[in-house]
Design a protein around this motif. Structure first.
Motif, PDB file in Angstrom:
ATOM      1  N   SER A  10       0.821  -1.205   0.000  1.00 34.05           N
ATOM      2  CA  SER A  10       0.000   0.000   0.000  1.00 34.05           C
ATOM      3  C   SER A  10       0.858   1.259   0.000  1.00 34.05           C
ATOM      4  O   SER A  10       1.846   1.334   0.741  1.00 34.05           O
ATOM      5  CB  SER A  10      -0.906   0.023   1.237  1.00 34.05           C
ATOM      6  OG  SER A  10      -1.566   1.269   1.299  1.00 34.05           O
ATOM      7  N   GLN A  17      -5.229  -0.393   4.124  1.00 34.50           N
ATOM      8  CA  GLN A  17      -6.171  -1.444   4.555  1.00 34.50           C
ATOM      9  C   GLN A  17      -5.605  -2.828   4.272  1.00 34.50           C
ATOM     10  O   GLN A  17      -5.758  -3.743   5.064  1.00 34.50           O
ATOM     11  CB  GLN A  17      -7.529  -1.266   3.853  1.00 34.50           C
ATOM     12  CG  GLN A  17      -8.186   0.087   4.074  1.00 34.50           C
ATOM     13  CD  GLN A  17      -8.649   0.298   5.510  1.00 34.50           C
ATOM     14  OE1 GLN A  17      -8.470  -0.574   6.361  1.00 34.50           O
ATOM     15  NE2 GLN A  17      -9.245   1.452   5.778  1.00 34.50           N
ATOM     16  N   SER A  18      -4.950  -2.970   3.122  1.00 35.14           N
ATOM     17  CA  SER A  18      -4.373  -4.281   2.783  1.00 35.14           C
ATOM     18  C   SER A  18      -3.226  -4.614   3.737  1.00 35.14           C
ATOM     19  O   SER A  18      -3.087  -5.757   4.186  1.00 35.14           O
ATOM     20  CB  SER A  18      -3.887  -4.291   1.332  1.00 35.14           C
ATOM     21  OG  SER A  18      -2.961  -3.238   1.117  1.00 35.14           O
ATOM     22  N   VAL A  96      -5.890  -2.724  -4.757  1.00 40.28           N
ATOM     23  CA  VAL A  96      -6.173  -2.602  -6.196  1.00 40.28           C
ATOM     24  C   VAL A  96      -5.918  -1.156  -6.608  1.00 40.28           C
ATOM     25  O   VAL A  96      -6.551  -0.232  -6.095  1.00 40.28           O
ATOM     26  CB  VAL A  96      -7.635  -3.001  -6.514  1.00 40.28           C
ATOM     27  CG1 VAL A  96      -7.965  -2.715  -7.980  1.00 40.28           C
ATOM     28  CG2 VAL A  96      -7.865  -4.469  -6.183  1.00 40.28           C
ATOM     29  N   TYR A  97      -4.947  -0.960  -7.483  1.00 42.43           N
ATOM     30  CA  TYR A  97      -4.645   0.369  -8.004  1.00 42.43           C
ATOM     31  C   TYR A  97      -4.840   0.349  -9.514  1.00 42.43           C
ATOM     32  O   TYR A  97      -4.197  -0.435 -10.223  1.00 42.43           O
ATOM     33  CB  TYR A  97      -3.192   0.761  -7.677  1.00 42.43           C
ATOM     34  CG  TYR A  97      -2.925   1.013  -6.195  1.00 42.43           C
ATOM     35  CD1 TYR A  97      -3.963   1.353  -5.319  1.00 42.43           C
ATOM     36  CD2 TYR A  97      -1.641   0.940  -5.679  1.00 42.43           C
ATOM     37  CE1 TYR A  97      -3.716   1.590  -3.967  1.00 42.43           C
ATOM     38  CE2 TYR A  97      -1.384   1.182  -4.334  1.00 42.43           C
ATOM     39  CZ  TYR A  97      -2.432   1.501  -3.482  1.00 42.43           C
ATOM     40  OH  TYR A  97      -2.183   1.741  -2.147  1.00 42.43           O
ATOM     41  N   ASN A  98      -5.731   1.213  -9.972  1.00 41.20           N
ATOM     42  CA  ASN A  98      -6.040   1.275 -11.400  1.00 41.20           C
ATOM     43  C   ASN A  98      -6.322  -0.123 -11.964  1.00 41.20           C
ATOM     44  O   ASN A  98      -5.778  -0.526 -12.982  1.00 41.20           O
ATOM     45  CB  ASN A  98      -4.938   2.025 -12.154  1.00 41.20           C
ATOM     46  CG  ASN A  98      -4.894   3.471 -11.678  1.00 41.20           C
ATOM     47  OD1 ASN A  98      -5.921   4.139 -11.634  1.00 41.20           O
ATOM     48  ND2 ASN A  98      -3.743   3.932 -11.260  1.00 41.20           N
ATOM     49  N   PHE A  99      -7.186  -0.806 -11.226  1.00 37.87           N
ATOM     50  CA  PHE A  99      -7.766  -2.100 -11.611  1.00 37.87           C
ATOM     51  C   PHE A  99      -6.787  -3.270 -11.598  1.00 37.87           C
ATOM     52  O   PHE A  99      -7.139  -4.380 -11.977  1.00 37.87           O
ATOM     53  CB  PHE A  99      -8.502  -2.001 -12.970  1.00 37.87           C
ATOM     54  CG  PHE A  99      -9.548  -0.932 -12.934  1.00 37.87           C
ATOM     55  CD1 PHE A  99     -10.775  -1.165 -12.327  1.00 37.87           C
ATOM     56  CD2 PHE A  99      -9.284   0.324 -13.430  1.00 37.87           C
ATOM     57  CE1 PHE A  99     -11.717  -0.154 -12.217  1.00 37.87           C
ATOM     58  CE2 PHE A  99     -10.227   1.342 -13.335  1.00 37.87           C
ATOM     59  CZ  PHE A  99     -11.456   1.101 -12.733  1.00 37.87           C
ATOM     60  N   THR A 140      -7.646  -5.458  -1.254  1.00 42.99           N
ATOM     61  CA  THR A 140      -8.578  -4.394  -0.870  1.00 42.99           C
ATOM     62  C   THR A 140      -8.855  -3.492  -2.075  1.00 42.99           C
ATOM     63  O   THR A 140      -7.962  -3.231  -2.883  1.00 42.99           O
ATOM     64  CB  THR A 140      -8.002  -3.531   0.278  1.00 42.99           C
ATOM     65  OG1 THR A 140      -6.712  -3.030  -0.112  1.00 42.99           O
ATOM     66  CG2 THR A 140      -7.857  -4.340   1.552  1.00 42.99           C
ATOM     67  N   GLY A 143     -13.875  -0.430  -5.253  1.00 38.71           N
ATOM     68  CA  GLY A 143     -15.060  -1.027  -5.876  1.00 38.71           C
ATOM     69  C   GLY A 143     -15.196  -2.503  -5.516  1.00 38.71           C
ATOM     70  O   GLY A 143     -14.406  -3.031  -4.722  1.00 38.71           O
ATOM     71  N   TYR A 145     -15.336  -6.249  -7.190  1.00 35.13           N
ATOM     72  CA  TYR A 145     -14.985  -6.920  -8.449  1.00 35.13           C
ATOM     73  C   TYR A 145     -15.123  -8.433  -8.445  1.00 35.13           C
ATOM     74  O   TYR A 145     -15.132  -9.049  -9.509  1.00 35.13           O
ATOM     75  CB  TYR A 145     -13.527  -6.581  -8.821  1.00 35.13           C
ATOM     76  CG  TYR A 145     -13.293  -5.097  -8.901  1.00 35.13           C
ATOM     77  CD1 TYR A 145     -13.967  -4.329  -9.847  1.00 35.13           C
ATOM     78  CD2 TYR A 145     -12.439  -4.458  -8.014  1.00 35.13           C
ATOM     79  CE1 TYR A 145     -13.783  -2.959  -9.898  1.00 35.13           C
ATOM     80  CE2 TYR A 145     -12.243  -3.096  -8.070  1.00 35.13           C
ATOM     81  CZ  TYR A 145     -12.921  -2.347  -9.009  1.00 35.13           C
ATOM     82  OH  TYR A 145     -12.750  -1.001  -9.065  1.00 35.13           O
TER      83      TYR A 145
HETATM   84  C1  LIG Z   1      -3.599   5.250  -6.769  1.00 37.62           C
HETATM   85  C2  LIG Z   1      -4.869   4.556  -6.428  1.00 37.62           C
HETATM   86  C3  LIG Z   1      -5.571   3.904  -7.421  1.00 37.62           C
HETATM   87  C4  LIG Z   1      -6.741   3.240  -7.115  1.00 37.62           C
HETATM   88  N1  LIG Z   1      -7.411   2.580  -8.103  1.00 37.62           N
HETATM   89  C5  LIG Z   1      -8.510   1.872  -7.786  1.00 37.62           C
HETATM   90  C6  LIG Z   1      -9.179   1.108  -8.769  1.00 37.62           C
HETATM   91  O1  LIG Z   1      -8.807   1.060  -9.931  1.00 37.62           O
HETATM   92  N2  LIG Z   1     -10.276   0.399  -8.422  1.00 37.62           N
HETATM   93  C7  LIG Z   1     -10.725   0.401  -7.127  1.00 37.62           C
HETATM   94  O2  LIG Z   1     -11.712  -0.277  -6.828  1.00 37.62           O
HETATM   95  N3  LIG Z   1     -10.123   1.111  -6.161  1.00 37.62           N
HETATM   96  C8  LIG Z   1      -9.022   1.828  -6.461  1.00 37.62           C
HETATM   97  N4  LIG Z   1      -8.376   2.542  -5.491  1.00 37.62           N
HETATM   98  C9  LIG Z   1      -8.878   2.448  -4.109  1.00 37.62           C
HETATM   99  C10 LIG Z   1      -8.110   1.386  -3.352  1.00 37.62           C
HETATM  100  O3  LIG Z   1      -8.165   0.131  -3.981  1.00 37.62           O
HETATM  101  C11 LIG Z   1      -8.677   1.245  -1.948  1.00 37.62           C
HETATM  102  O4  LIG Z   1      -8.580   2.485  -1.298  1.00 37.62           O
HETATM  103  C12 LIG Z   1      -7.930   0.189  -1.152  1.00 37.62           C
HETATM  104  O5  LIG Z   1      -8.416   0.176   0.148  1.00 37.62           O
HETATM  105  C13 LIG Z   1      -6.467   0.496  -1.140  1.00 37.62           C
HETATM  106  O6  LIG Z   1      -5.807  -0.390  -0.270  1.00 37.62           O
HETATM  107  P1  LIG Z   1      -4.738   0.203   0.718  1.00 37.62           P
HETATM  108  O7  LIG Z   1      -5.501   1.034   1.738  1.00 37.62           O
HETATM  109  O8  LIG Z   1      -4.090  -0.996   1.295  1.00 37.62           O
HETATM  110  O9  LIG Z   1      -3.795   1.063  -0.070  1.00 37.62           O
HETATM  111  C14 LIG Z   1      -7.223   3.234  -5.774  1.00 37.62           C
HETATM  112  C15 LIG Z   1      -6.494   3.890  -4.780  1.00 37.62           C
HETATM  113  C16 LIG Z   1      -5.329   4.536  -5.099  1.00 37.62           C
HETATM  114  C17 LIG Z   1      -4.558   5.224  -4.010  1.00 37.62           C
END
Ligand SMILES: Cc1cc2nc3c(=O)[nH]c(=O)nc-3n(C[C@H](O)[C@H](O)[C@H](O)COP(=O)(O)O)c2cc1C
Length: 200
Positions: A10, A17-18, A96-99, A140, A143, A145
């Motif tokens: 993350s 969250q992950s 999940v970042y940019n799918f 995490t 959306g 999926y």
């Molecule tokens: C740069 C970035 C890109 C993201 N792209 C997506 C995405 O494509 N689809 C989605 O469902 N969430 C997306 N998110 C939301 C994250 O998946 C969500 O906040 C998740 O909890 C992130 O996990 P983390 O808190 O461990 O970083 C994105 C968040 C960030 C910061």
């Protein structure tokens, strides 16, 4: 002694969250087995470099046949491969970042997927060379999926681990984290409860 390799990805480091789900799982395992050794990498804070040509070819050359230059080029990837080989359990936080998976995790896969070491090609197709390991991945996303056509991240990580021979992969998801407080809290609560029941 059990060895756990934990890879957090993350951009929010420990606050992600992950990362928190992965940390919760590892803390639980260590509570049950205080002797367990944990190799923990935060690939977002300390990213591995992208694979380049020198590192790729050095990795394919046997260690005792490498030039000094090749040894240097392969050193970091060698460490990553050795960590993976030494692990009984691999724990990966996958936001999940940019799918997709974070590019930091893709870069790590590019280093540890080494032909002749962690997989090989056979007449019947590729064969994973890592044996007797299991993996837990904590996925995490903003959306939801699971079960849709745009569920790329979790299936990809599962496939890549299986490609390397790690077929015992448990996926824990917290989805819909950007879909309002109620959905988000329920998803996190359910994921945390699940973590408490996961076999190490
Ligand atoms: C740069 C970035 C890109 C993201 N792209 C997506 C995405 O494509 N689809 C989605 O469902 N969430 C997306 N998110 C939301 C994250 O998946 C969500 O906040 C998740 O909890 C992130 O996990 P983390 O808190 O461990 O970083 C994105 C968040 C960030 C910061």
């Amino acid at each position: 002694m059990k060895t756990i390799l934990q890879l957090n990805n993350s951009v929010f480091s420990d606050e992600g969250q992950s990362s928190q789900l992965a940390d919760q799982f590892v803390a639980r395992v260590r509570g049950e087995d205080p002797e367990a050794r944990v190799i923990r990498r935060d690939l977002a804070e300390h990213p591995v470099p992208h694979l380049n040509q020198a590192t790729f070819f050095a990795g394919l050359t046997a260690a005792d046949e490498r030039t000094a230059e090749q040894a240097q080029a392969a050193a970091h990837a060698d460490t990553l491969v050795a960590e993976l080989q030494s692990a009984d359990t691999v724990v990966i936080g996958v936001p999940v970042y940019n799918f997709l998976i974070p590019s930091t995790l893709k870069a790590w896969f590019d280093h540890v997927a080494r032909a002749g070491t962690t997989f090989r090609y056979t007449e019947n197709g590729p064969e994973g060379l890592l044996e007797g390991k299991r993996a837990h991945i904590f996925v995490t996303s903003g959306g939801q999926y699971a079960g849709t056509d745009i569920d790329f991240a979790a299936p990809y990580v599962k496939y890549m681990l299986g490609f390397l021979g790690i077929t015992d992969v448990t996926v824990t998801r917290a989805e819909g984290l950007a879909m309002g407080e109620e959905t988000s809290l329920a998803a996190l609560e359910s994921a945390r409860e699940r973590v408490d029941g996961l076999a190490a």
